[in-house]
Design a protein around this motif. Structure first.
Motif, PDB file in Angstrom:
ATOM      1  N   VAL A 149       1.045  -1.111   0.144  1.00 54.31           N
ATOM      2  CA  VAL A 149      -0.062  -0.008  -0.107  1.00 54.31           C
ATOM      3  C   VAL A 149       1.038   1.131   0.045  1.00 54.31           C
ATOM      4  N   ASP A 150       0.791   2.105  -0.835  1.00 55.60           N
ATOM      5  CA  ASP A 150       1.787   3.217  -1.080  1.00 55.60           C
ATOM      6  C   ASP A 150       1.539   4.224   0.169  1.00 55.60           C
ATOM      7  N   LEU A 151       2.527   4.694   0.394  1.00 59.72           N
ATOM      8  CA  LEU A 151       2.627   5.857   1.562  1.00 59.72           C
ATOM      9  C   LEU A 151       1.277   6.603   1.605  1.00 59.72           C
ATOM     10  N   LEU A 152       0.873   7.073   0.347  1.00 63.41           N
ATOM     11  CA  LEU A 152      -0.401   8.127   0.220  1.00 63.41           C
ATOM     12  C   LEU A 152      -1.731   7.482   0.176  1.00 63.41           C
ATOM     13  N   ASP A 153      -1.516   6.251   0.051  1.00 61.60           N
ATOM     14  CA  ASP A 153      -2.807   5.416   0.209  1.00 61.60           C
ATOM     15  C   ASP A 153      -3.413   4.787   1.553  1.00 61.60           C
ATOM     16  N   LEU A 154      -2.325   4.902   2.493  1.00 64.22           N
ATOM     17  CA  LEU A 154      -2.655   4.399   3.717  1.00 64.22           C
ATOM     18  C   LEU A 154      -3.856   5.185   4.305  1.00 64.22           C
ATOM     19  N   ASP A 155      -4.742   4.504   5.114  1.00 64.10           N
ATOM     20  CA  ASP A 155      -5.883   4.908   5.832  1.00 64.10           C
ATOM     21  C   ASP A 155      -5.540   6.131   6.942  1.00 64.10           C
ATOM     22  N   TRP A 156      -4.952   6.879   6.478  1.00 63.16           N
ATOM     23  CA  TRP A 156      -4.340   8.129   7.394  1.00 63.16           C
ATOM     24  C   TRP A 156      -5.307   8.680   8.337  1.00 63.16           C
ATOM     25  N   VAL A 157      -6.446   9.181   7.474  1.00 62.04           N
ATOM     26  CA  VAL A 157      -7.589  10.041   8.047  1.00 62.04           C
ATOM     27  C   VAL A 157      -8.386   9.070   9.106  1.00 62.04           C
ATOM     28  N   GLY A 158      -8.355   7.826   8.431  1.00 60.98           N
ATOM     29  CA  GLY A 158      -9.252   6.769   9.417  1.00 60.98           C
ATOM     30  C   GLY A 158      -8.368   6.566  10.891  1.00 60.98           C
ATOM     31  N   MET A 159      -7.066   6.133  10.702  1.00 66.03           N
ATOM     32  CA  MET A 159      -6.288   5.965  11.748  1.00 66.03           C
ATOM     33  C   MET A 159      -6.276   6.834  12.631  1.00 66.03           C
ATOM     34  N   ILE A 160      -6.038   8.235  12.044  1.00 68.52           N
ATOM     35  CA  ILE A 160      -5.923   9.443  13.148  1.00 68.52           C
ATOM     36  C   ILE A 160      -7.347   9.509  13.795  1.00 68.52           C
ATOM     37  N   ASP A 161      -8.558   9.466  12.884  1.00 69.00           N
ATOM     38  CA  ASP A 161      -9.902   9.697  13.585  1.00 69.00           C
ATOM     39  C   ASP A 161     -10.079   8.688  14.962  1.00 69.00           C
ATOM     40  N   ARG A 162      -9.852   7.323  14.572  1.00 69.89           N
ATOM     41  CA  ARG A 162      -9.785   6.168  15.609  1.00 69.89           C
ATOM     42  C   ARG A 162      -8.548   6.286  16.594  1.00 69.89           C
ATOM     43  N   LYS A 163      -7.830   7.409  16.549  1.00 75.28           N
ATOM     44  CA  LYS A 163      -6.694   7.734  17.599  1.00 75.28           C
ATOM     45  C   LYS A 163      -5.808   6.372  17.737  1.00 75.28           C
ATOM     46  N   GLU A 164      -5.820   5.872  16.528  1.00 70.77           N
ATOM     47  CA  GLU A 164      -4.756   4.517  16.523  1.00 70.77           C
ATOM     48  C   GLU A 164      -3.342   5.306  16.075  1.00 70.77           C
ATOM     49  N   ILE A 165      -3.139   6.394  15.659  1.00 75.44           N
ATOM     50  CA  ILE A 165      -1.969   6.858  15.553  1.00 75.44           C
ATOM     51  C   ILE A 165      -1.856   8.564  15.907  1.00 75.44           C
ATOM     52  N   ASP A 166      -0.970   9.024  16.366  1.00 75.00           N
ATOM     53  CA  ASP A 166      -0.767  10.322  16.578  1.00 75.00           C
ATOM     54  C   ASP A 166       0.072  11.066  15.587  1.00 75.00           C
ATOM     55  N   PRO A 167      -0.388  11.767  14.826  1.00 73.10           N
ATOM     56  CA  PRO A 167       0.386  12.366  13.694  1.00 73.10           C
ATOM     57  C   PRO A 167       1.764  13.203  14.231  1.00 73.10           C
TER      58      PRO A 167
END
Length: 312
Positions: free
Chosen positions: A207-225
């Motif tokens: 999965v390309d860097l730009l195609d990761l589910d960034w918004v979903g992971m951030i919204d679910r608080k799975e990652i901290d940008p």
């Protein structure tokens, strides 16, 4: 500026210049890995400002380089970061240890050397070498990210250095290929992959860097940008990828292949690295915008000079 040689002795850079002019030019201009600390979105300056203040310059003893805190020069910088004091951080006594009844202070350099000599591929022909390994190792140590997203894995050696610098950080290792290029054999896979601490988006799972589910992971608080480090080593359009990370609120980016104007391994990284964007007049608008919206930009100092580094 002084450089550290293999046996720990120091030698002034002008001595190296006399012995190897080509290596000196590489040190000054070629492909120094860089760190960018990005402004948080609320502080972005959307419109270009006409800043009239006199730009700062930076020089070093016994080193004929001048860095400018503005765009339009071969060597630019902005603000301050841990890369600026990399040598001091590596050589500062940190921990007192007792070995065979003798007490010794250890340094981060001692730790790195132990890690480096056990790297999975001693040559790593098409991958990270000693200076850039030191830069990546230091970045992880200093930022202490909860997530490192590595775009461009190849033989897995950079993944190895990330994991060695932090046993707890989560890693996303991204590469479209199933096997390394340059005949490097089997890719090193982080043992932490077995428990999900490292997720390998490689080969069929790419999965390309730009195609990761960034918004979903951030919204679910799975990652901290704000606690995420993005390591770009994929020879794609570094400027566009950096700006895409900025839009997500990512604060820390390290770009491994920071080629100067006219250099690069692919068509895209011959016209998109920070060094190119900041120095080339044809990139004036992009360079000015990016420079305006970062806290810091620093190229890692060549602690091991290229005349030696090419052997490591």
């Amino acid at each position: 500026m002084l450089v550290l040689l293999k046996d720990g002795r120091e030698r002034k850079c002008n001595e190296i210049i006399k012995s190897d002019h080509d290596s000196y030019m590489q040190v000054m201009n070629y492909n120094q890995i860089c760190y960018l600390e990005l402004l948080p979105i609320p502080q972005w300056n959307v419109e270009l400002e006409n800043i009239q203040s006199v730009p700062k310059t930076k020089t070093w003893p016994n080193w004929p380089a001048v860095a400018h805190e503005e765009i339009g020069h071969p060597l630019s910088f902005k603000g301050e970061s841990f890369f600026d004091i990399a040598r001091e951080l590596y050589l500062k006594p940190e921990q007192y240890s007792h070995t065979n009844g003798n007490g010794n202070w250890t340094t981060l350099m001692d730790e790195f050397i132990d890690v480096y000599k056990n790297r999975p591929d001693p040559v790593n022909m098409c991958g990270i070498r000693i200076n850039h390994a030191m830069a990546l190792f230091l970045a992880v140590k200093q930022i202490q990210p909860t997530l490192v997203v590595e775009s461009g894995v190849n033989a897995g050696v950079s993944t190895y250095f990330i994991r060695a610098a932090s046993p707890t950080t989560k890693i996303f290792a991204i590469d479209p290929l199933e096997k390394p290029i340059c005949g490097q054999g089997k890719r090193w896979i982080d043992p932490a992959s077995s428990d999900g601490q490292t997720i390998n988006y490689t080969g069929d799972e790419f999965v390309d860097l730009l195609d990761l589910d960034w918004v979903g992971m951030i919204d679910r608080k799975e990652i901290d940008p704000e606690k995420t480090l993005v390591f770009i080593d994929d020879h794609l359009h570094a400027y566009k990828r950096t700006v895409s990370m900025m839009k997500l609120g990512i604060r820390h980016v390290v770009i491994e292949d920071n080629y100067k104007n006219g250099e690069g391994a692919t068509r895209q990284d011959k016209r998109s690295t920070p060094k190119q964007i900041f120095s080339g007049h044809e990139y004036g608008v992009e360079g000015a915008w990016l420079f305006q919206n970062i806290v810091a930009y620093t190229e890692f100092p060549p602690i091991v000079p290229p005349i030696m580094a090419k052997a490591f």
